[in-house]
Design a protein around this motif. Structure first.
Motif, PDB file in Angstrom:
ATOM      1  N   VAL A   9      -0.447 -10.089  -6.428  1.00  0.00           N
ATOM      2  CA  VAL A   9       0.740  -9.586  -7.033  1.00  0.00           C
ATOM      3  C   VAL A   9       0.623  -9.027  -8.378  1.00  0.00           C
ATOM      4  CG1 VAL A   9       1.444 -11.994  -8.077  1.00  0.00           C
ATOM      5  CG2 VAL A   9       3.044 -10.270  -7.828  1.00  0.00           C
ATOM      6  N   GLY A  10       0.954  -7.987  -8.788  1.00  0.00           N
ATOM      7  CA  GLY A  10       0.781  -7.288  -9.945  1.00  0.00           C
ATOM      8  C   GLY A  10       2.051  -6.762 -10.520  1.00  0.00           C
ATOM      9  N   PRO A  11       1.972  -6.470 -12.086  1.00  0.00           N
ATOM     10  CA  PRO A  11       3.314  -6.141 -12.722  1.00  0.00           C
ATOM     11  C   PRO A  11       3.883  -4.681 -12.567  1.00  0.00           C
ATOM     12  CG  PRO A  11       1.613  -6.097 -14.262  1.00  0.00           C
ATOM     13  CD  PRO A  11       0.884  -6.568 -12.645  1.00  0.00           C
ATOM     14  N   ASN A  12       3.032  -3.800 -12.025  1.00  0.00           N
ATOM     15  CA  ASN A  12       3.346  -2.521 -12.125  1.00  0.00           C
ATOM     16  C   ASN A  12       2.663  -1.760 -10.966  1.00  0.00           C
ATOM     17  OD1 ASN A  12       0.971  -1.581 -13.309  1.00  0.00           O
ATOM     18  ND2 ASN A  12       1.800  -2.657 -15.045  1.00  0.00           N
ATOM     19  N   PRO A  13       3.057  -0.401 -10.501  1.00  0.00           N
ATOM     20  CA  PRO A  13       2.251   0.235  -9.733  1.00  0.00           C
ATOM     21  C   PRO A  13       1.004   0.676  -9.908  1.00  0.00           C
ATOM     22  CG  PRO A  13       4.424   1.218  -9.992  1.00  0.00           C
ATOM     23  CD  PRO A  13       4.207   0.188 -11.129  1.00  0.00           C
ATOM     24  N   GLU A  14       0.483   0.679 -11.069  1.00  0.00           N
ATOM     25  CA  GLU A  14      -0.853   1.071 -11.495  1.00  0.00           C
ATOM     26  C   GLU A  14      -1.667   0.081 -11.386  1.00  0.00           C
ATOM     27  OE1 GLU A  14       1.914   4.088 -13.162  1.00  0.00           O
ATOM     28  OE2 GLU A  14       1.800   1.561 -13.715  1.00  0.00           O
ATOM     29  N   MET A  15      -1.376  -1.173 -11.792  1.00  0.00           N
ATOM     30  CA  MET A  15      -2.212  -2.345 -11.418  1.00  0.00           C
ATOM     31  C   MET A  15      -2.228  -2.850 -10.247  1.00  0.00           C
ATOM     32  SD  MET A  15      -4.019  -4.794 -13.186  1.00  0.00           S
ATOM     33  CE  MET A  15      -3.316  -4.825 -14.674  1.00  0.00           C
ATOM     34  N   VAL A  16      -0.973  -2.588  -9.254  1.00  0.00           N
ATOM     35  CA  VAL A  16      -1.275  -2.901  -7.697  1.00  0.00           C
ATOM     36  C   VAL A  16      -2.301  -2.017  -7.199  1.00  0.00           C
ATOM     37  CG1 VAL A  16       0.132  -2.920  -5.834  1.00  0.00           C
ATOM     38  CG2 VAL A  16       0.958  -4.115  -7.845  1.00  0.00           C
ATOM     39  N   ARG A  17      -2.181  -0.669  -7.667  1.00  0.00           N
ATOM     40  CA  ARG A  17      -3.179   0.404  -6.998  1.00  0.00           C
ATOM     41  C   ARG A  17      -4.430  -0.052  -7.146  1.00  0.00           C
ATOM     42  NH1 ARG A  17      -3.548   3.038  -2.928  1.00  0.00           N
ATOM     43  NH2 ARG A  17      -1.458   3.769  -3.100  1.00  0.00           N
ATOM     44  N   ARG A  18      -4.788  -0.570  -8.702  1.00  0.00           N
ATOM     45  CA  ARG A  18      -5.946  -1.005  -8.687  1.00  0.00           C
ATOM     46  C   ARG A  18      -6.688  -2.101  -7.785  1.00  0.00           C
ATOM     47  NH1 ARG A  18      -7.637  -3.430 -14.657  1.00  0.00           N
ATOM     48  NH2 ARG A  18      -6.615  -1.201 -15.393  1.00  0.00           N
ATOM     49  N   PHE A  19      -5.516  -3.168  -7.658  1.00  0.00           N
ATOM     50  CA  PHE A  19      -6.034  -3.973  -6.788  1.00  0.00           C
ATOM     51  C   PHE A  19      -6.309  -3.672  -5.243  1.00  0.00           C
ATOM     52  CE2 PHE A  19      -3.258  -7.103  -9.612  1.00  0.00           C
ATOM     53  CZ  PHE A  19      -4.373  -7.257 -10.428  1.00  0.00           C
ATOM     54  N   ILE A  20      -5.503  -2.778  -4.759  1.00  0.00           N
ATOM     55  CA  ILE A  20      -5.936  -2.120  -3.604  1.00  0.00           C
ATOM     56  C   ILE A  20      -6.992  -1.503  -3.395  1.00  0.00           C
ATOM     57  CG2 ILE A  20      -5.037  -0.470  -1.854  1.00  0.00           C
ATOM     58  CD1 ILE A  20      -2.008  -1.124  -2.732  1.00  0.00           C
ATOM     59  N   ASP A  21      -7.463  -0.883  -4.629  1.00  0.00           N
ATOM     60  CA  ASP A  21      -8.747  -0.173  -4.576  1.00  0.00           C
ATOM     61  C   ASP A  21      -9.822  -1.315  -4.630  1.00  0.00           C
ATOM     62  OD1 ASP A  21      -7.570   2.280  -4.610  1.00  0.00           O
ATOM     63  OD2 ASP A  21      -7.750   2.513  -6.846  1.00  0.00           O
ATOM     64  N   TYR A  22      -9.656  -2.247  -5.032  1.00  0.00           N
ATOM     65  CA  TYR A  22     -10.521  -3.439  -5.010  1.00  0.00           C
ATOM     66  C   TYR A  22     -10.656  -3.882  -3.667  1.00  0.00           C
ATOM     67  CZ  TYR A  22     -10.386  -4.292  -9.932  1.00  0.00           C
ATOM     68  OH  TYR A  22     -10.315  -4.299 -11.373  1.00  0.00           O
ATOM     69  N   GLY A  23      -9.664  -3.590  -2.861  1.00  0.00           N
ATOM     70  CA  GLY A  23      -9.935  -4.127  -1.295  1.00  0.00           C
ATOM     71  C   GLY A  23      -8.578  -5.049  -0.953  1.00  0.00           C
ATOM     72  N   TYR A  24      -7.582  -5.364  -1.808  1.00  0.00           N
ATOM     73  CA  TYR A  24      -6.917  -6.253  -1.423  1.00  0.00           C
ATOM     74  C   TYR A  24      -5.899  -5.474  -0.305  1.00  0.00           C
ATOM     75  CZ  TYR A  24      -7.736  -9.532  -4.679  1.00  0.00           C
ATOM     76  OH  TYR A  24      -8.287 -10.647  -5.504  1.00  0.00           O
ATOM     77  N   ASP A  25      -5.697  -6.636   0.864  1.00  0.00           N
ATOM     78  CA  ASP A  25      -5.037  -6.125   2.153  1.00  0.00           C
ATOM     79  C   ASP A  25      -3.592  -5.974   2.249  1.00  0.00           C
ATOM     80  OD1 ASP A  25      -7.294  -6.089   3.860  1.00  0.00           O
ATOM     81  OD2 ASP A  25      -7.638  -8.087   2.968  1.00  0.00           O
ATOM     82  N   PHE A  26      -2.909  -6.739   1.166  1.00  0.00           N
ATOM     83  CA  PHE A  26      -1.384  -7.014   1.039  1.00  0.00           C
ATOM     84  C   PHE A  26      -0.931  -7.018  -0.360  1.00  0.00           C
ATOM     85  CE2 PHE A  26      -2.343 -11.060   2.478  1.00  0.00           C
ATOM     86  CZ  PHE A  26      -1.567 -11.926   1.709  1.00  0.00           C
ATOM     87  N   ALA A  27       0.032  -6.533  -1.082  1.00  0.00           N
ATOM     88  CA  ALA A  27      -0.030  -6.947  -2.410  1.00  0.00           C
ATOM     89  C   ALA A  27       1.721  -6.809  -2.824  1.00  0.00           C
ATOM     90  CB  ALA A  27      -0.363  -5.644  -3.430  1.00  0.00           C
ATOM     91  N   ALA A  28       2.052  -7.550  -3.493  1.00  0.00           N
ATOM     92  CA  ALA A  28       3.464  -7.695  -4.152  1.00  0.00           C
ATOM     93  C   ALA A  28       3.461  -6.889  -5.559  1.00  0.00           C
ATOM     94  CB  ALA A  28       3.955  -9.161  -4.233  1.00  0.00           C
ATOM     95  N   MET A  29       4.551  -6.421  -5.826  1.00  0.00           N
ATOM     96  CA  MET A  29       4.801  -5.589  -7.137  1.00  0.00           C
ATOM     97  C   MET A  29       6.028  -6.141  -7.969  1.00  0.00           C
ATOM     98  SD  MET A  29       5.115  -1.539  -7.937  1.00  0.00           S
ATOM     99  CE  MET A  29       6.707  -1.374  -7.085  1.00  0.00           C
TER     100      MET A  29
END
Length: 269
Positions: A216-236
């Motif tokens: 989970v991340g606090p905003n779209p920018e952080m979530v996008r960074r996590f997805i770039d790390y390879g995370y398969d699903f994410a909450a915002m």
């Protein structure tokens, strides 16, 4: 035949939206859950750990989410046999268990969610998950359809991630950046380089272990960074964070002042 297929579990296995995107529910209100479910999120996390939601409340919230295209993920208050049984009977199909530190705790969580011979979940014929007994194949299929996600939230847990991921019945891992940053001495600062480095490592370790991993991340920018790390699903963020953030923005516009920034930790549940 009434279908009890768990769509979120299929998504974890590679079907459906890539990556599935969700948000946290902190309002403990069925109306808010229903509204967020119609907004376009793939999944909604019902938080029983940090929100005063009891099992009776959960049933109402799950009913509300069930009216929408979104899938529900229930974050347990703790790795507790009785609570997991009651949450599953109340209609949850995907549970997320917090603060798993080692393989033994992982085995306990899985066993609590599975009927014998693979676990110790108590058997009842009539409850919401069995569609009040109308899903006549529920007891035969439940072990396959229930999804168990385990949260790793400390450096020690991430160090033991391969052994946790190897426990049979673990469907996915979930990194908790808020608790992780606190355990590393950077409470409230998930953007710290050392925290980010460990978050990135956790994604790589999960993939090496053959398991999907979420965050989970606090905003779209952080979530996008996590997805770039390879995370398969994410909450915002969360329903409350989005509501108060938008309210603050609009008030700031009308009053000619800058709204207070949303803390980075606000959505790092």
């Amino acid at each position: 035949m009434i279908d009890i297929e768990n769509r979120f579990k299929r998504w974890l296995q590679g079907a459906g939206p890539r990556p599935p995107l969700g948000t946290w529910l902190m309002a403990a209100a069925p109306a808010t859950a229903e509204a967020m479910g119609h907004t376009g999120f793939d999944f909604l996390v019902v938080d029983m750990e940090h929100v005063p939601i009891e099992v009776a409340d959960l049933a109402h919230i799950l009913r509300a989410i069930g009216c929408t295209p979104a899938e529900a993920v229930v974050r347990m208050a703790w790795n507790d046999q009785v609570l997991i049984k009651r949450v599953l009977d109340a209609g949850a199909q995907t549970i997320m268990v917090p603060f798993i530190q080692n393989a033994e705790e992982a085995r306990q969580a899985v066993s609590y969610a599975k009927y014998p011979p693979h676990g110790v979940r108590g058997v009842a014929a009539i409850h919401r998950s069995s569609r009040f007994g109308r899903a006549t194949d529920y007891l035969k299929r439940a072990n396959d359809e229930v999804a168990v996600i385990l949260q790793v939230e400390t450096p020690e847990a991430i160090e033991r991630l391969p052994e946790i991921a190897a426990v049979p019945g673990v469907d996915a891992l979930f990194v908790g950046p808020g608790d992780l940053s606190a355990a590393m001495g950077y409470i409230g600062n998930i953007a710290h380089p050392e925290v980010q480095a460990l978050i990135e490592k956790a994604a790589k370790d999960c993939h090496a272990a053959g398991k999907p991993v979420g965050i989970v991340g606090p905003n779209p920018e952080m979530v996008r960074r996590f997805i770039d790390y390879g995370y398969d699903f994410a909450a915002m963020a969360s329903d409350i964070a989005m509501m108060t953030g938008r309210a603050s923005d609009w008030l700031g516009t009308l009053r000619g002042s800058q709204p207070a920034p949303t803390p980075a930790a606000a959505a790092a549940y």
